[in-house]
Design a protein around this motif. Structure first.
Motif, PDB file in Angstrom:
ATOM      1  N   LEU A   1      -1.207   6.292 -16.941  1.00 55.94           N
ATOM      2  CA  LEU A   1      -1.598   5.198 -16.068  1.00 55.94           C
ATOM      3  C   LEU A   1      -1.400   3.847 -16.753  1.00 55.94           C
ATOM      4  N   SER A   2      -1.470   3.819 -18.080  1.00 57.63           N
ATOM      5  CA  SER A   2      -1.285   2.556 -18.794  1.00 57.63           C
ATOM      6  C   SER A   2       0.114   2.004 -18.586  1.00 57.63           C
ATOM      7  N   TYR A   3       1.121   2.885 -18.455  1.00 53.34           N
ATOM      8  CA  TYR A   3       2.479   2.418 -18.197  1.00 53.34           C
ATOM      9  C   TYR A   3       2.599   1.823 -16.804  1.00 53.34           C
ATOM     10  N   LEU A   4       1.926   2.435 -15.842  1.00 52.93           N
ATOM     11  CA  LEU A   4       1.938   1.887 -14.487  1.00 52.93           C
ATOM     12  C   LEU A   4       1.259   0.519 -14.464  1.00 52.93           C
TER      13      LEU A   4
ATOM     14  N   SER B   1       0.831  -1.210   0.000  1.00 55.10           N
ATOM     15  CA  SER B   1       0.000   0.000   0.000  1.00 55.10           C
ATOM     16  C   SER B   1       0.862   1.256   0.000  1.00 55.10           C
ATOM     17  N   GLY B   2       1.933   1.255   0.780  1.00 53.73           N
ATOM     18  CA  GLY B   2       2.844   2.393   0.783  1.00 53.73           C
ATOM     19  C   GLY B   2       3.546   2.555  -0.549  1.00 53.73           C
ATOM     20  N   LEU B   3       3.885   1.452  -1.166  1.00 51.89           N
ATOM     21  CA  LEU B   3       4.539   1.483  -2.471  1.00 51.89           C
ATOM     22  C   LEU B   3       3.606   2.066  -3.527  1.00 51.89           C
ATOM     23  N   PHE B   4       2.347   1.651  -3.500  1.00 49.74           N
ATOM     24  CA  PHE B   4       1.380   2.176  -4.459  1.00 49.74           C
ATOM     25  C   PHE B   4       1.169   3.673  -4.275  1.00 49.74           C
ATOM     26  N   GLY B   5       1.167   4.130  -3.034  1.00 47.11           N
ATOM     27  CA  GLY B   5       1.040   5.566  -2.779  1.00 47.11           C
ATOM     28  C   GLY B   5       2.191   6.358  -3.366  1.00 47.11           C
ATOM     29  N   ALA B   6       3.409   5.843  -3.214  1.00 44.76           N
ATOM     30  CA  ALA B   6       4.584   6.522  -3.758  1.00 44.76           C
ATOM     31  C   ALA B   6       4.548   6.547  -5.279  1.00 44.76           C
ATOM     32  N   VAL B   7       4.147   5.449  -5.888  1.00 43.23           N
ATOM     33  CA  VAL B   7       4.069   5.394  -7.350  1.00 43.23           C
ATOM     34  C   VAL B   7       2.984   6.333  -7.852  1.00 43.23           C
ATOM     35  N   ASN B   8       1.864   6.386  -7.162  1.00 41.01           N
ATOM     36  CA  ASN B   8       0.778   7.291  -7.559  1.00 41.01           C
ATOM     37  C   ASN B   8       1.237   8.742  -7.496  1.00 41.01           C
TER      38      ASN B   8
ATOM     39  N   GLY C   1       6.080 -18.321 -17.737  1.00 43.43           N
ATOM     40  CA  GLY C   1       6.179 -16.982 -17.158  1.00 43.43           C
ATOM     41  C   GLY C   1       6.960 -16.043 -18.055  1.00 43.43           C
ATOM     42  N   ARG C   2       8.030 -16.535 -18.655  1.00 45.29           N
ATOM     43  CA  ARG C   2       8.828 -15.699 -19.558  1.00 45.29           C
ATOM     44  C   ARG C   2       8.032 -15.299 -20.798  1.00 45.29           C
ATOM     45  N   VAL C   3       7.258 -16.240 -21.309  1.00 42.49           N
ATOM     46  CA  VAL C   3       6.422 -15.920 -22.476  1.00 42.49           C
ATOM     47  C   VAL C   3       5.389 -14.858 -22.104  1.00 42.49           C
ATOM     48  N   LEU C   4       4.776 -14.997 -20.943  1.00 42.03           N
ATOM     49  CA  LEU C   4       3.796 -14.000 -20.504  1.00 42.03           C
ATOM     50  C   LEU C   4       4.434 -12.642 -20.273  1.00 42.03           C
ATOM     51  N   LEU C   5       5.657 -12.625 -19.741  1.00 39.70           N
ATOM     52  CA  LEU C   5       6.367 -11.357 -19.554  1.00 39.70           C
ATOM     53  C   LEU C   5       6.656 -10.696 -20.898  1.00 39.70           C
ATOM     54  N   LEU C   6       7.058 -11.493 -21.871  1.00 40.98           N
ATOM     55  CA  LEU C   6       7.315 -10.960 -23.204  1.00 40.98           C
ATOM     56  C   LEU C   6       6.033 -10.405 -23.814  1.00 40.98           C
ATOM     57  N   ALA C   7       4.936 -11.119 -23.647  1.00 38.71           N
ATOM     58  CA  ALA C   7       3.652 -10.643 -24.175  1.00 38.71           C
ATOM     59  C   ALA C   7       3.232  -9.340 -23.496  1.00 38.71           C
ATOM     60  N   CYS C   8       3.498  -9.229 -22.200  1.00 40.15           N
ATOM     61  CA  CYS C   8       3.168  -7.997 -21.477  1.00 40.15           C
ATOM     62  C   CYS C   8       4.024  -6.835 -21.952  1.00 40.15           C
ATOM     63  N   ALA C   9       5.256  -7.115 -22.301  1.00 40.73           N
ATOM     64  CA  ALA C   9       6.188  -6.052 -22.689  1.00 40.73           C
ATOM     65  C   ALA C   9       5.966  -5.557 -24.118  1.00 40.73           C
TER      66      ALA C   9
ATOM     67  N   LEU D   1       3.042  -2.912 -13.315  1.00 41.03           N
ATOM     68  CA  LEU D   1       2.536  -3.730 -12.216  1.00 41.03           C
ATOM     69  C   LEU D   1       2.199  -5.143 -12.673  1.00 41.03           C
ATOM     70  N   LYS D   2       1.631  -5.272 -13.871  1.00 40.84           N
ATOM     71  CA  LYS D   2       1.346  -6.606 -14.408  1.00 40.84           C
ATOM     72  C   LYS D   2       2.633  -7.397 -14.574  1.00 40.84           C
ATOM     73  N   THR D   3       3.637  -6.747 -15.117  1.00 45.48           N
ATOM     74  CA  THR D   3       4.914  -7.416 -15.350  1.00 45.48           C
ATOM     75  C   THR D   3       5.546  -7.852 -14.041  1.00 45.48           C
ATOM     76  N   ILE D   4       5.574  -6.968 -13.068  1.00 41.89           N
ATOM     77  CA  ILE D   4       6.149  -7.316 -11.769  1.00 41.89           C
ATOM     78  C   ILE D   4       5.338  -8.424 -11.099  1.00 41.89           C
TER      79      ILE D   4
END
Length: 132
Positions: free
Chosen positions: A65-68, A48-55, A104-112, A72-75
């Motif tokens: 917001l699409s980049y955030l 929650s603190g991390l999300f506040g800082a990113v916001n 997982g690597r394929v999904l990360l590539l698709a997300c990127a 977040l999806k990638t992480i």
């Protein structure tokens, strides 16, 4: 400090898991799963603190917001996949763990891909501006 608590829980859980695995293998696996769950629950509160800082950064610098969301999806994919792979390896299922890593690597590539496409558009725009 939170890290001391996390390390303490991890070390106690590991010791119990090793002890229980000598007695009954399935109890050791259950102990490892419970320890992992406790560690994840302890970390969730910090998000929650991390999300506040990113916001705050998003609003200050006007980042989309699409980049955030993409970040977040990638992480999330990376962390969940890493956690699940470790559980599979703890259970002695190295084959399943290897296939999950590949997935997982394929999904990360698709997300990127959207971010890569955006970077290519920016690069093409810069080149066309330099050419004119």
């Amino acid at each position: 400090m939170k890290i001391v608590q996390l390390v303490t829980v991890a070390l106690i859980g590991t010791a119990l898991t090793v002890f229980l695995q000598n007695e009954r293998k399935e109890y050791g696996l259950i102990c490892a799963l419970i320890t992992g769950g406790i560690l994840l629950l302890a970390i969730i509160g910090e998000l929650s603190g991390l999300f506040g800082a990113v916001n705050k950064l998003l609003t200050e610098y006007g980042i989309s917001l699409s980049y955030l969301t993409l970040m977040l999806k990638t992480i999330g994919i990376a962390y969940l996949c890493q956690f699940a792979v470790a559980l599979c390896k703890d259970a002695g299922q190295n084959g399943i763990a290897a296939k999950l890593e590949i997935g997982g690597r394929v999904l990360l590539l698709a997300c990127a891909m959207p971010a890569m496409a955006g970077l290519m558009e920016i690069g093409a725009e810069l080149i066309s501006n330099l050419a004119s």
